[in-house]
Scaffold this motif. Sequence first.
Motif, PDB file in Angstrom:
ATOM      1  N   GLN A   1      13.186 -34.626  52.551  1.00 47.48           N
ATOM      2  CA  GLN A   1      14.214 -33.864  51.842  1.00 47.48           C
ATOM      3  C   GLN A   1      15.192 -33.226  52.815  1.00 47.48           C
ATOM      4  N   GLU A   2      14.653 -32.595  53.843  1.00 45.24           N
ATOM      5  CA  GLU A   2      15.509 -31.914  54.820  1.00 45.24           C
ATOM      6  C   GLU A   2      16.441 -32.890  55.516  1.00 45.24           C
ATOM      7  N   LYS A   3      15.930 -34.073  55.836  1.00 42.19           N
ATOM      8  CA  LYS A   3      16.776 -35.084  56.491  1.00 42.19           C
ATOM      9  C   LYS A   3      17.915 -35.507  55.583  1.00 42.19           C
ATOM     10  N   VAL A   4      17.596 -35.717  54.308  1.00 42.20           N
ATOM     11  CA  VAL A   4      18.621 -36.149  53.353  1.00 42.20           C
ATOM     12  C   VAL A   4      19.663 -35.056  53.154  1.00 42.20           C
ATOM     13  N   LEU A   5      19.217 -33.833  52.925  1.00 44.32           N
ATOM     14  CA  LEU A   5      20.141 -32.745  52.625  1.00 44.32           C
ATOM     15  C   LEU A   5      21.010 -32.364  53.819  1.00 44.32           C
ATOM     16  N   ARG A   6      20.533 -32.651  55.029  1.00 43.42           N
ATOM     17  CA  ARG A   6      21.318 -32.334  56.236  1.00 43.42           C
ATOM     18  C   ARG A   6      22.225 -33.484  56.664  1.00 43.42           C
ATOM     19  N   HIS A   7      21.992 -34.662  56.101  1.00 50.37           N
ATOM     20  CA  HIS A   7      22.716 -35.833  56.606  1.00 50.37           C
ATOM     21  C   HIS A   7      24.208 -35.747  56.248  1.00 50.37           C
ATOM     22  N   PRO A   8      25.088 -35.913  57.208  1.00 55.97           N
ATOM     23  CA  PRO A   8      26.530 -35.758  56.943  1.00 55.97           C
ATOM     24  C   PRO A   8      27.117 -36.846  56.051  1.00 55.97           C
ATOM     25  N   LYS A   9      26.422 -37.977  55.921  1.00 58.14           N
ATOM     26  CA  LYS A   9      26.966 -39.081  55.121  1.00 58.14           C
ATOM     27  C   LYS A   9      26.301 -39.213  53.753  1.00 58.14           C
ATOM     28  N   ILE A  10      25.440 -38.248  53.411  1.00 63.62           N
ATOM     29  CA  ILE A  10      24.771 -38.289  52.108  1.00 63.62           C
ATOM     30  C   ILE A  10      25.176 -37.074  51.282  1.00 63.62           C
ATOM     31  N   GLU A  11      25.724 -37.332  50.110  1.00 60.46           N
ATOM     32  CA  GLU A  11      26.029 -36.271  49.156  1.00 60.46           C
ATOM     33  C   GLU A  11      25.018 -36.351  48.019  1.00 60.46           C
ATOM     34  N   VAL A  12      24.288 -35.279  47.787  1.00 62.39           N
ATOM     35  CA  VAL A  12      23.292 -35.251  46.720  1.00 62.39           C
ATOM     36  C   VAL A  12      23.877 -34.509  45.527  1.00 62.39           C
ATOM     37  N   ARG A  13      23.844 -35.163  44.374  1.00 57.28           N
ATOM     38  CA  ARG A  13      24.364 -34.549  43.155  1.00 57.28           C
ATOM     39  C   ARG A  13      23.205 -34.415  42.159  1.00 57.28           C
ATOM     40  N   PHE A  14      22.773 -33.184  41.947  1.00 52.12           N
ATOM     41  CA  PHE A  14      21.648 -32.918  41.060  1.00 52.12           C
ATOM     42  C   PHE A  14      22.101 -32.857  39.598  1.00 52.12           C
ATOM     43  N   ASN A  15      21.120 -32.916  38.708  1.00 50.10           N
ATOM     44  CA  ASN A  15      21.380 -32.829  37.256  1.00 50.10           C
ATOM     45  C   ASN A  15      22.416 -33.861  36.817  1.00 50.10           C
ATOM     46  N   THR A  16      22.323 -35.036  37.399  1.00 47.16           N
ATOM     47  CA  THR A  16      23.317 -36.078  37.142  1.00 47.16           C
ATOM     48  C   THR A  16      22.636 -37.355  36.683  1.00 47.16           C
ATOM     49  N   GLU A  17      23.147 -37.938  35.603  1.00 50.71           N
ATOM     50  CA  GLU A  17      22.586 -39.186  35.092  1.00 50.71           C
ATOM     51  C   GLU A  17      23.689 -40.194  34.825  1.00 50.71           C
ATOM     52  N   VAL A  18      23.313 -41.464  34.848  1.00 46.85           N
ATOM     53  CA  VAL A  18      24.286 -42.527  34.607  1.00 46.85           C
ATOM     54  C   VAL A  18      24.444 -42.741  33.110  1.00 46.85           C
ATOM     55  N   VAL A  19      25.698 -42.793  32.671  1.00 44.29           N
ATOM     56  CA  VAL A  19      26.003 -43.043  31.259  1.00 44.29           C
ATOM     57  C   VAL A  19      26.186 -44.533  31.004  1.00 44.29           C
ATOM     58  N   ARG A  20      26.933 -45.206  31.902  1.00 48.62           N
ATOM     59  CA  ARG A  20      27.157 -46.638  31.745  1.00 48.62           C
ATOM     60  C   ARG A  20      27.715 -47.236  33.032  1.00 48.62           C
ATOM     61  N   PHE A  21      27.585 -48.558  33.137  1.00 45.80           N
ATOM     62  CA  PHE A  21      28.160 -49.325  34.239  1.00 45.80           C
ATOM     63  C   PHE A  21      29.262 -50.217  33.670  1.00 45.80           C
ATOM     64  N   ASP A  22      30.370 -50.328  34.398  1.00 41.94           N
ATOM     65  CA  ASP A  22      31.466 -51.194  33.965  1.00 41.94           C
ATOM     66  C   ASP A  22      31.921 -52.051  35.129  1.00 41.94           C
ATOM     67  N   GLY A  23      32.501 -53.191  34.795  1.00 43.36           N
ATOM     68  CA  GLY A  23      32.961 -54.078  35.842  1.00 43.36           C
ATOM     69  C   GLY A  23      34.024 -55.035  35.354  1.00 43.36           C
ATOM     70  N   ALA A  24      34.415 -55.939  36.243  1.00 39.61           N
ATOM     71  CA  ALA A  24      35.401 -56.967  35.920  1.00 39.61           C
ATOM     72  C   ALA A  24      35.136 -58.156  36.831  1.00 39.61           C
ATOM     73  N   GLY A  25      35.380 -59.338  36.293  1.00 35.79           N
ATOM     74  CA  GLY A  25      35.177 -60.549  37.089  1.00 35.79           C
ATOM     75  C   GLY A  25      33.744 -60.730  37.533  1.00 35.79           C
TER      76      GLY A  25
END
Length: 413
Positions: A273-297
């Motif tokens: 956890q500490e490694k993830v939360l300190r990592h400069p290239k990782i943004e953690v977004r809590f209380n977040t869920e996926v509603v849908r995926f969309d695409g093209a081609g």
Amino acid sequence: MSEPNITVYGAYWCPDCRRSKQFLGEHQIPYRWIDIEQDQAGEAYVVAKNGGKRIIPTIEFGDGTLLVEPSNAELAAKLGLKMTAERSHYDLIVVGGGPAGLTAALYAAREGIATLVIERAALGGQAAATERLDNMPGFAEGIEGARFADQLRQQAARFGVEMLQAQDVVDVHSHDNYHCVATADGSEYSARALLLATGSRYRRLGAPGENEFIGAGIHFCATCDGPFYKGLPVAGLGGGNSAAEESLFLASLTEKVTLLVRGDRLKASQIIQEKVLRHPKIEVRFNTEVVRFDGAGGKLKAVTIRDSQAASTEVIHPAGVFVFIGLTPNTGFLNPEQFRRDRWGFLITGHDLVHDGVRPRGFENREPGFLETSLPGIFAAGDVRAGSTKQVASATGEGATAALLVREYLKST
């Protein structure tokens, strides 16, 4: 890739349409999808071909023939998939035709062991659905997953392995010194030894659009597919050890990792956890869920997410999404009272069976083999086994080891 010569006419809400599409996908058979709710010409074609009735799925093949509301068995017969074995008894039956199962089968066949492989979907397992294998020893430039699976299938066939596809095993049982497998079509086959190599499946979110973009922007293995996203932004889903560890790996390759966590905290070990939360290239977004995926081609382009606390939605545009919400072993057809499993349902083998001092029946006077399950003469290899590493290279290694263990077991029976 050539144009698919199968067209599936259906609608998003139709369960039989989803089943038919899943069957074709599992067997790596390309098809063209026409949603008759969105395509008036497609709807008119279906009505015309069905005597004025709007019946779906209606599936048209390259030879001009149609199947209307076909069962999986009817689809398999039309596609020429072998579903019935030539014999009723074998030295070894392998349940599962992924890398572990096919490797075990070809090793066994080379030893003169009559071997049958039974696979419910496409031969090659999850490896066949992987875009590219970059970490498989011996392939310096990597190899497409489908090509690797086909090469393995051909190699097994060259040594005389008999293989069934589109056939579900619904029961495994033993009597006297024989082991039997029953299949969904009512057939039963027996053998002196069995190998369970049914693998595991990645747990899915179930969000709209997920199935359409698996392998085309949605992935389940950072080690396998992460290198395709070097220098690009990606998203990860999950809050456990696997999600945290895989996010750290992805961060070493990609521009940025947005880790979407459904709960209000990470469930990984404190150090990770500490490694993830300190990592400069990782943004953690809590209380977040996926509603849908969309695409093209045919490619993923956007992900709609929802903040459960703020009750707001947002659209993000990662180049790829990696789902890390766990694995489920394919063991539903096995009697839980006979096969010992760990708390996640994976099959326990070898010394771990007697580690607690309680020996399974049949092992009173001998130690279980390294990959032997709690039923003597029934072995397990690959992702279905507790303690396996869930990698193609290790699955093939376990398959080869299982075949050698089966050879020694057969000598003693």
